[in-house]
Design an enzyme around this catalytic site. Structure first.
Site, PDB file in Angstrom:
ATOM      1  N   HIS A 100      81.974  -2.564 -70.826  1.00 28.16           N
ATOM      2  CA  HIS A 100      82.997  -1.808 -71.550  1.00 28.16           C
ATOM      3  C   HIS A 100      83.712  -0.966 -70.495  1.00 28.16           C
ATOM      4  O   HIS A 100      83.088  -0.546 -69.510  1.00 28.16           O
ATOM      5  CB  HIS A 100      82.403  -0.826 -72.557  1.00 28.16           C
ATOM      6  CG  HIS A 100      81.482  -1.403 -73.580  1.00 28.16           C
ATOM      7  ND1 HIS A 100      80.167  -1.655 -73.335  1.00 28.16           N
ATOM      8  CD2 HIS A 100      81.702  -1.727 -74.888  1.00 28.16           C
ATOM      9  CE1 HIS A 100      79.608  -2.132 -74.443  1.00 28.16           C
ATOM     10  NE2 HIS A 100      80.510  -2.189 -75.392  1.00 28.16           N
ATOM     11  N   ASP A 103      81.796   2.070 -69.479  1.00 30.82           N
ATOM     12  CA  ASP A 103      80.523   1.898 -68.744  1.00 30.82           C
ATOM     13  C   ASP A 103      80.753   2.062 -67.255  1.00 30.82           C
ATOM     14  O   ASP A 103      79.904   2.587 -66.530  1.00 30.82           O
ATOM     15  CB  ASP A 103      79.937   0.482 -68.900  1.00 30.82           C
ATOM     16  CG  ASP A 103      79.737   0.048 -70.326  1.00 30.82           C
ATOM     17  OD1 ASP A 103      79.582   0.917 -71.184  1.00 30.82           O
ATOM     18  OD2 ASP A 103      79.733  -1.179 -70.558  1.00 30.82           O
ATOM     19  N   GLU A 231      82.244 -10.188 -82.170  1.00 32.98           N
ATOM     20  CA  GLU A 231      80.780 -10.134 -82.157  1.00 32.98           C
ATOM     21  C   GLU A 231      80.320  -9.607 -83.509  1.00 32.98           C
ATOM     22  O   GLU A 231      80.376  -8.398 -83.771  1.00 32.98           O
ATOM     23  CB  GLU A 231      80.315  -9.211 -81.018  1.00 32.98           C
ATOM     24  CG  GLU A 231      78.806  -9.188 -80.871  1.00 32.98           C
ATOM     25  CD  GLU A 231      78.353  -8.295 -79.732  1.00 32.98           C
ATOM     26  OE1 GLU A 231      78.961  -8.336 -78.636  1.00 32.98           O
ATOM     27  OE2 GLU A 231      77.382  -7.551 -79.938  1.00 32.98           O
ATOM     28  N   GLU A 267      75.040 -12.431 -81.451  1.00 34.73           N
ATOM     29  CA  GLU A 267      73.919 -11.635 -80.923  1.00 34.73           C
ATOM     30  C   GLU A 267      72.696 -11.827 -81.818  1.00 34.73           C
ATOM     31  O   GLU A 267      72.777 -11.702 -83.044  1.00 34.73           O
ATOM     32  CB  GLU A 267      74.316 -10.156 -80.853  1.00 34.73           C
ATOM     33  CG  GLU A 267      73.154  -9.287 -80.377  1.00 34.73           C
ATOM     34  CD  GLU A 267      73.587  -7.903 -79.926  1.00 34.73           C
ATOM     35  OE1 GLU A 267      74.707  -7.744 -79.396  1.00 34.73           O
ATOM     36  OE2 GLU A 267      72.790  -6.968 -80.100  1.00 34.73           O
ATOM     37  N   HIS A 270      71.769  -8.900 -84.113  1.00 35.64           N
ATOM     38  CA  HIS A 270      72.766  -8.722 -85.182  1.00 35.64           C
ATOM     39  C   HIS A 270      72.552  -9.754 -86.285  1.00 35.64           C
ATOM     40  O   HIS A 270      72.758  -9.470 -87.462  1.00 35.64           O
ATOM     41  CB  HIS A 270      74.181  -8.843 -84.630  1.00 35.64           C
ATOM     42  CG  HIS A 270      74.541  -7.762 -83.658  1.00 35.64           C
ATOM     43  ND1 HIS A 270      75.769  -7.705 -83.024  1.00 35.64           N
ATOM     44  CD2 HIS A 270      73.841  -6.699 -83.197  1.00 35.64           C
ATOM     45  CE1 HIS A 270      75.800  -6.649 -82.230  1.00 35.64           C
ATOM     46  NE2 HIS A 270      74.643  -6.022 -82.317  1.00 35.64           N
ATOM     47  N   ASP A 295      75.012 -12.869 -77.063  1.00 38.40           N
ATOM     48  CA  ASP A 295      74.362 -11.646 -76.613  1.00 38.40           C
ATOM     49  C   ASP A 295      72.873 -11.844 -76.849  1.00 38.40           C
ATOM     50  O   ASP A 295      72.398 -11.850 -77.997  1.00 38.40           O
ATOM     51  CB  ASP A 295      74.894 -10.416 -77.362  1.00 38.40           C
ATOM     52  CG  ASP A 295      76.040  -9.757 -76.611  1.00 38.40           C
ATOM     53  OD1 ASP A 295      76.547 -10.371 -75.638  1.00 38.40           O
ATOM     54  OD2 ASP A 295      76.430  -8.627 -76.972  1.00 38.40           O
ATOM     55  N   ASP A 306      69.066  -1.936 -84.731  1.00 36.88           N
ATOM     56  CA  ASP A 306      69.359  -2.811 -83.599  1.00 36.88           C
ATOM     57  C   ASP A 306      68.534  -2.344 -82.397  1.00 36.88           C
ATOM     58  O   ASP A 306      68.973  -1.475 -81.651  1.00 36.88           O
ATOM     59  CB  ASP A 306      70.874  -2.652 -83.340  1.00 36.88           C
ATOM     60  CG  ASP A 306      71.467  -3.770 -82.537  1.00 36.88           C
ATOM     61  OD1 ASP A 306      70.803  -4.805 -82.398  1.00 36.88           O
ATOM     62  OD2 ASP A 306      72.608  -3.601 -82.068  1.00 36.88           O
ATOM     63  N   ASP A 308      67.625  -4.062 -79.791  1.00 37.39           N
ATOM     64  CA  ASP A 308      68.128  -4.637 -78.523  1.00 37.39           C
ATOM     65  C   ASP A 308      67.021  -4.840 -77.489  1.00 37.39           C
ATOM     66  O   ASP A 308      67.149  -4.417 -76.333  1.00 37.39           O
ATOM     67  CB  ASP A 308      69.220  -3.733 -77.923  1.00 37.39           C
ATOM     68  CG  ASP A 308      70.552  -3.879 -78.625  1.00 37.39           C
ATOM     69  OD1 ASP A 308      70.745  -4.855 -79.372  1.00 37.39           O
ATOM     70  OD2 ASP A 308      71.415  -3.003 -78.421  1.00 37.39           O
ATOM     71  N   ASP A 338      72.271  -8.439 -73.755  1.00 35.46           N
ATOM     72  CA  ASP A 338      72.606  -7.169 -74.406  1.00 35.46           C
ATOM     73  C   ASP A 338      71.261  -6.573 -74.851  1.00 35.46           C
ATOM     74  O   ASP A 338      70.942  -6.520 -76.042  1.00 35.46           O
ATOM     75  CB  ASP A 338      73.542  -7.406 -75.588  1.00 35.46           C
ATOM     76  CG  ASP A 338      74.120  -6.105 -76.115  1.00 35.46           C
ATOM     77  OD1 ASP A 338      73.718  -5.048 -75.610  1.00 35.46           O
ATOM     78  OD2 ASP A 338      74.963  -6.149 -77.030  1.00 35.46           O
TER      79      ASP A 338
HETATM   80  C1  XUL Z   1      76.408  -3.161 -80.252  1.00 29.92           C
HETATM   81  C2  XUL Z   1      76.671  -4.245 -79.305  1.00 29.92           C
HETATM   82  C3  XUL Z   1      77.712  -3.984 -78.276  1.00 29.92           C
HETATM   83  C4  XUL Z   1      78.585  -5.145 -77.985  1.00 29.92           C
HETATM   84  C5  XUL Z   1      79.715  -4.866 -77.038  1.00 29.92           C
HETATM   85  O1  XUL Z   1      75.399  -3.434 -81.162  1.00 29.92           O
HETATM   86  O2  XUL Z   1      76.049  -5.289 -79.358  1.00 29.92           O
HETATM   87  O3  XUL Z   1      77.082  -3.540 -77.133  1.00 29.92           O
HETATM   88  O4  XUL Z   1      77.842  -6.201 -77.444  1.00 29.92           O
HETATM   89  O5  XUL Z   1      80.530  -3.838 -77.469  1.00 29.92           O
HETATM   90 CO    CO Z   2      76.141  -7.080 -78.304  1.00 28.58          CO
END
Ligand code: XUL
Ligand code: CO
Length: 441
Positions: A100, A103, A231, A267, A270, A295, A306, A308, A338
């Protein structure tokens, strides 16, 4: 130049028998699997936000990891972070990265100053990319952290916020094009709502499409040839995220005529938040012609948010890679981790252990997927399950020859149906286990 990850050398493939925690056991970049090298099949990418910036803060406490890379002021931290990112990618043999705008470079008091800061960091990153051969998988704009985006960005009720978001996206697109990125991601961020008592959902969706259309047209005008991705995510941070899942996003893209330029960045975590499997979301993207990028991560099925986590569930990576192979493999997309280390995994070496675990899990997944496809029993079973559509009335249905009156006449003559066959789910799951664990005993 100073080394940020001291004591860690280049991570190499040592094979399954290696007990070196800083070696790959399954990811052998040059090995050919399913017609391409593992490097080409997997196209691993580092997520700048989690890896370089995420210090482990949560709503109960501040971060536990030091992500300042020896820097004092914000811009020195940003520069060191960029150098550390390329050191990490080089040591882990990761070819791509994703970021991003915020970042890589901190926001300043004005947009003009913020953009000047970005230019300074992008100069540095461009040089590091040339030196290292690393490539940008996709770029994006952070349209959710700053308080101005409290009601969303493109879907904000405040037109000034829409304009600010557009300006931010314009700059992020310019950077993505300058750095040769093959993708640009729209993750909804705060594009969603909490209650319809204060929300005009139709208007907000129209505005979200307006912002994406402006972005697409501008990007194409400055030479962006890659893919745009949506996404999907069903919830968090808002209760109703507009990009709920792949199917919802497909309907959105078609409604607003964006389906030629946009694909999906699917993702794993997600997908599970949407109460779908990762495989379901990938298959939905594939059959709708919008499979783009991934992702890579995993959630915790006992937790409703989430998390991650780095993907280590090989069953899931195998089913994922089956879908990737069936979709024809990645073109502009790749596998972006991610994923973040747990808050308790605060040491720099934990980043390496995490990436090695994730990359090895996907290498295993790729090999198993290739074996399942080559074994052929699963695909043959699925094809055979629909054999009744190959001839007779089934062929007439598929060929568009049977009218509803003819089907009625046919059904009236059928009597009771006694020709159904078993779905054999357990038998098929056992076949997958047999392929996965063959050679173990
Ligand atoms: C949020 C997410 C983000 C996107 C990019 O859940 O996955 O990091 O991948 O904005
Ligand atoms: Co993501």
């Amino acid at each position: 130049m100073s080394e940020f990850f001291q004591g860690i050398g280049k991570v190499k493939f040592e094979g399954a028998k290696s007990d070196n925690p800083l070696a790959f056991r399954y990811y052998n970049p040059d090995e050919v699997v399913a017609g391409k090298t593992m490097r080409e099949q997997l196209k691993f990418a580092m997520s700048y936000w989690h890896t370089m910036c995420g210090a482990g803060a949560d709503m109960f406490g501040v971060g536990t990891a030091d992500r300042s890379y020896g820097g004092g002021d914000e811009m020195t931290v940003a520069k060191n972070k960029a150098r550390a990112a390329f050191e990490l990618m080089t040591k882990l043999d990761i070819d791509f990265f994703c970021f991003h705008d915020r970042d890589i470079s901190p926001e300043a008091a004005t947009l003009t100053e913020t953009n000047a800061r970005l230019d300074e960091i992008v100069d540095l990153i461009e040089g590091l990319m040339k030196e290292s051969g690393k490539k940008l998988l996709w770029g994006t704009a952070n349209l959710f952290s700053n308080p101005r985006y409290m009601h969303g960005a493109g879907t904000s009720c405040n037109a000034d916020v829409f304009a600010f978001a557009a300006a931010q996206i314009k700059k992020a697109l310019e950077i993505t094009v300058r750095l040769g990125g093959n993708g640009y991601v729209f993750w909804g961020g705060r594009e969603g709502y909490e209650t319809l008592l204060n929300t005009d959902m139709g208007f907000e969706l129209d505005n979200m499409a307006r912002l994406m259309t402006l972005a697409r047209d501008y990007a194409r005008s400055i030479g962006f040839k890659g893919d745009f991705y949506i996404e999907p995510k069903p919830k968090e941070p808002t209760k109703h995220q507009y990009d709920f899942d792949v199917a919802t996003c497909c309907a959105f893209l078609r409604k607003y005529g964006l389906d030629k330029d946009f694909k999906m960045n699917v993702e794993a975590n997600h997908a599970t938040l949407a109460t779908h499997t990762f495989q379901h979301e990938l298959a939905t993207a594939r059959i709708n012609g919008v499979f783009g990028s991934i992702d890579a991560n995993q959630g915790d099925l006992l937790l409703g948010w989430d998390t991650d986590q780095f993907p280590t569930n090989v069953y899931e990576t195998a089913l994922c890679m089956m879908e990737v192979i069936k979709a024809g493999g990645f073109t502009n997309g790749g596998l972006n981790f991610d994923a973040k280390v747990r808050r308790g995994s605060f040491e720099p070496s934990d980043l390496f252990y995490a990436y090695i675990a994730g990359m090895d899990a996907f290498a295993l997944g790729l090999k198993i997927a290739d074996k399942i496809i080559k074994d052929g029993r699963i695909d043959a079973f699925v094809a055979d399950r629909y054999a009744s559509y190959k001839s007779g009335i089934g062929a007439d249905i598929v060929g568009g020859k049977a009218t509803i009156q003819q089907l009625e006449a046919y059904a009236l003559n059928l009597g009771d149906i006694t020709t159904n066959t078993s779905g054999r789910q357990e038998y098929l799951e056992h076949i997958v286990n047999g392929i996965m664990f063959s050679g173990l005993v």
